[in-house]
Write a protein that holds these residues in place. Structure first.
Motif, mmCIF file in Angstrom:
data_model
loop_
_atom_site.group_PDB
_atom_site.id
_atom_site.type_symbol
_atom_site.label_atom_id
_atom_site.label_comp_id
_atom_site.label_asym_id
_atom_site.label_seq_id
_atom_site.Cartn_x
_atom_site.Cartn_y
_atom_site.Cartn_z
ATOM 1 N N ASN A 258 0.855 -1.185 0.000
ATOM 2 C CA ASN A 258 0.000 0.000 0.000
ATOM 3 C C ASN A 258 0.892 1.236 0.000
ATOM 4 O OD1 ASN A 258 -2.272 1.706 0.269
ATOM 5 N ND2 ASN A 258 -1.960 1.806 2.488
ATOM 6 N N PRO A 259 1.649 1.438 -1.076
ATOM 7 C CA PRO A 259 2.632 2.528 -1.093
ATOM 8 C C PRO A 259 1.974 3.894 -1.217
ATOM 9 C CG PRO A 259 2.518 1.499 -3.243
ATOM 10 C CD PRO A 259 1.637 0.685 -2.347
ATOM 11 N N SER A 260 2.756 4.913 -0.890
ATOM 12 C CA SER A 260 2.290 6.294 -1.025
ATOM 13 C C SER A 260 2.328 6.706 -2.497
ATOM 14 C CB SER A 260 3.178 7.228 -0.207
ATOM 15 O OG SER A 260 3.019 8.566 -0.612
ATOM 16 N N ARG A 261 1.228 7.244 -2.976
ATOM 17 C CA ARG A 261 1.197 7.729 -4.355
ATOM 18 C C ARG A 261 2.168 8.891 -4.552
ATOM 19 N NH1 ARG A 261 -4.245 7.262 -3.125
ATOM 20 N NH2 ARG A 261 -4.482 9.535 -3.015
ATOM 21 N N ARG A 262 2.233 9.760 -3.570
ATOM 22 C CA ARG A 262 3.105 10.931 -3.695
ATOM 23 C C ARG A 262 4.573 10.516 -3.722
ATOM 24 N NH1 ARG A 262 0.725 15.943 -2.498
ATOM 25 N NH2 ARG A 262 -1.481 15.796 -1.939
ATOM 26 N N ALA A 263 4.960 9.616 -2.813
ATOM 27 C CA ALA A 263 6.355 9.165 -2.782
ATOM 28 C C ALA A 263 6.708 8.419 -4.061
ATOM 29 C CB ALA A 263 6.582 8.271 -1.563
ATOM 30 N N THR A 264 5.791 7.615 -4.543
ATOM 31 C CA THR A 264 6.019 6.869 -5.784
ATOM 32 C C THR A 264 6.216 7.824 -6.960
ATOM 33 O OG1 THR A 264 4.731 4.985 -4.975
ATOM 34 C CG2 THR A 264 5.035 5.171 -7.365
ATOM 35 N N ALA A 265 5.437 8.897 -7.004
ATOM 36 C CA ALA A 265 5.526 9.849 -8.119
ATOM 37 C C ALA A 265 6.863 10.585 -8.123
ATOM 38 C CB ALA A 265 4.377 10.845 -8.038
ATOM 39 N N ARG A 266 7.530 10.673 -6.967
ATOM 40 C CA ARG A 266 8.811 11.390 -6.901
ATOM 41 C C ARG A 266 9.978 10.577 -7.449
ATOM 42 N NH1 ARG A 266 6.833 13.213 -1.840
ATOM 43 N NH2 ARG A 266 7.899 11.517 -0.785
ATOM 44 N N VAL A 267 9.819 9.269 -7.589
ATOM 45 C CA VAL A 267 10.921 8.416 -8.036
ATOM 46 C C VAL A 267 11.108 8.554 -9.541
ATOM 47 C CG1 VAL A 267 11.799 6.060 -8.190
ATOM 48 C CG2 VAL A 267 10.518 6.788 -6.158
ATOM 49 N N LYS A 268 12.302 8.935 -9.946
ATOM 50 C CA LYS A 268 12.614 9.078 -11.366
ATOM 51 C C LYS A 268 13.059 7.730 -11.930
ATOM 52 C CE LYS A 268 14.132 13.893 -10.892
ATOM 53 N NZ LYS A 268 15.271 14.832 -11.081
ATOM 54 N N ASN A 269 12.635 7.434 -13.137
ATOM 55 C CA ASN A 269 13.029 6.212 -13.836
ATOM 56 C C ASN A 269 12.843 4.966 -12.976
ATOM 57 O OD1 ASN A 269 14.069 7.798 -16.077
ATOM 58 N ND2 ASN A 269 15.781 8.295 -14.720
ATOM 59 N N PRO A 270 11.640 4.716 -12.509
ATOM 60 C CA PRO A 270 11.425 3.560 -11.636
ATOM 61 C C PRO A 270 11.645 2.238 -12.363
ATOM 62 C CG PRO A 270 9.321 4.501 -12.316
ATOM 63 C CD PRO A 270 10.386 5.454 -12.789
ATOM 64 N N LEU A 271 12.289 1.317 -11.669
ATOM 65 C CA LEU A 271 12.460 -0.029 -12.189
ATOM 66 C C LEU A 271 11.255 -0.884 -11.808
ATOM 67 C CD1 LEU A 271 16.195 -0.796 -11.299
ATOM 68 C CD2 LEU A 271 15.258 -0.383 -13.570
ATOM 69 N N PRO A 272 10.943 -1.903 -12.579
ATOM 70 C CA PRO A 272 9.866 -2.815 -12.173
ATOM 71 C C PRO A 272 10.294 -3.652 -10.971
ATOM 72 C CG PRO A 272 10.971 -3.635 -14.138
ATOM 73 C CD PRO A 272 11.520 -2.257 -13.889
ATOM 74 N N ALA A 273 9.343 -4.076 -10.195
ATOM 75 C CA ALA A 273 9.643 -4.921 -9.044
ATOM 76 C C ALA A 273 10.221 -6.251 -9.524
ATOM 77 C CB ALA A 273 8.386 -5.160 -8.221
ATOM 78 N N PRO A 274 11.325 -6.713 -8.925
ATOM 79 C CA PRO A 274 11.910 -7.986 -9.359
ATOM 80 C C PRO A 274 11.036 -9.158 -8.931
ATOM 81 C CG PRO A 274 13.045 -7.168 -7.414
ATOM 82 C CD PRO A 274 12.092 -6.092 -7.832
ATOM 83 N N THR A 275 10.934 -10.136 -9.771
ATOM 84 C CA THR A 275 10.152 -11.340 -9.458
ATOM 85 C C THR A 275 11.037 -12.573 -9.309
ATOM 86 O OG1 THR A 275 9.761 -11.734 -11.820
ATOM 87 C CG2 THR A 275 8.092 -10.465 -10.610
ATOM 88 N N HIS A 276 12.189 -12.584 -10.024
ATOM 89 C CA HIS A 276 13.111 -13.705 -9.935
ATOM 90 C C HIS A 276 14.546 -13.192 -9.820
ATOM 91 C CE1 HIS A 276 9.552 -15.747 -11.511
ATOM 92 N NE2 HIS A 276 10.058 -16.843 -10.978
ATOM 93 N N CYS A 277 15.353 -13.916 -9.091
ATOM 94 C CA CYS A 277 16.736 -13.515 -8.847
ATOM 95 C C CYS A 277 17.560 -13.650 -10.129
ATOM 96 C CB CYS A 277 17.335 -14.398 -7.750
ATOM 97 S SG CYS A 277 19.078 -14.050 -7.410
ATOM 98 N N PRO A 278 18.339 -12.637 -10.493
ATOM 99 C CA PRO A 278 19.157 -12.729 -11.710
ATOM 100 C C PRO A 278 20.361 -13.663 -11.553
ATOM 101 C CG PRO A 278 19.603 -10.684 -10.562
ATOM 102 C CD PRO A 278 18.463 -11.326 -9.843
#
Length: 255
Positions: free
Chosen positions: A113-133
């Motif tokens: 349940n993240p903050s919309r405002r904090a999320t909007a401040r992140v530049k160039n967001p990466l997708p959430a990882p699902t599997h270890c590289p």
């Protein structure tokens, strides 16, 4: 009975660093109408319908509620007192403001349940990882206590590989579910530390701004888009290149 309706807004402002961490103390200003707020401001609506006779009393009582999902910081006693002072100065009303016993009506912020405002401040967001590289095992969101032995920080969350033999993880910017970079195993974390140790002085010395330093680094590494140049995205080999080009730059500057 004659009543008086009093409605106004207290705008709480909090400054943040480029990494998303709160910096300095929150400030408060008051307006009579709902303002257009920036991403770092939260409007607190205060509404009262009071008997006219109450204005003859020395102190009025008011409770404030932060709109659901709108705030990632607590309304402190200092903020309450600031609101009361501004109301008294601007409207001639003396009151006692309280908010803590309302237990903040917004749902608790978590990576789910993240903050919309904090999320909007992140530049160039990466997708959430699902599997270890590194080992291809699934990745889970965990408390950073599983990494450090106890929780650290205001946002103690990380993405971590679920394999018992792999210790790759990456932390999250405050109040978001966005990874700070790519998942990193121990050698990659150490390589990134070494890269930051030689890169950060370029902008910390004020020879250039942080953004300018990343534009320079992107050019030195032949990365076409400087917005995709982040040490937290680099593997061990790229981090070694960062060390090489930064040390070369430092030697040139000292000649």
């Amino acid at each position: 009975m004659t009543t008086v309706s009093v409605i106004f807004y207290a705008i709480v402002s909090q400054r943040f660093t480029s990494s998303g961490y709160a910096t300095g103390k929150p400030t408060v200003r008051v307006t009579k109408s709902k303002p257009d707020c920036s991403a770092t401001e939260v409007p607190v609506r205060i509404a009262m319908k009071l008997p006219e006779s109450l204005f003859k009393r020395p102190i009025l009582q008011a409770n404030i509620v932060v709109p659901e999902g709108e705030s990632q910081f607590q309304i402190t006693t200092e903020i309450e007192e600031g609101i009361a002072q501004l109301v008294q100065e601007g409207m001639g009303i003396t009151m006692r403001i309280t908010s803590r016993r309302w237990a903040m009506t917004s749902a608790a912020k978590t990576p789910w349940n993240p903050s919309r405002r904090a999320t909007a401040r992140v530049k160039n967001p990466l997708p959430a990882p699902t599997h270890c590289p590194y080992c291809s095992a699934p990745v889970d969101v965990v408390s950073n206590a599983e990494i450090y032995g106890r929780e650290y920080g205001d946002w103690p969350w990380a993405y971590r590989c679920t394999s018992k033999n792999c210790h790759a993880y990456v932390e999250l910017p405050p109040f978001t579910n966005i990874p700070l970079g790519t998942l990193a195993d121990a050698p990659t974390r150490e390589a990134r530390k070494r890269a930051k140790a030689v890169f950060n002085p370029l902008w910390q010395s004020e020879r250039m701004t942080r953004d300018e330093a990343y534009v320079w680094l992107a050019g030195a590494l032949s990365i076409a888009n400087s917005e995709e140049c982040h040490i937290g995205w680099f593997d061990v080999q790229t981090c070694q290149r960062v060390v090489t080009v930064c040390l070369h730059y430092a030697r040139e500057q000292n000649q």
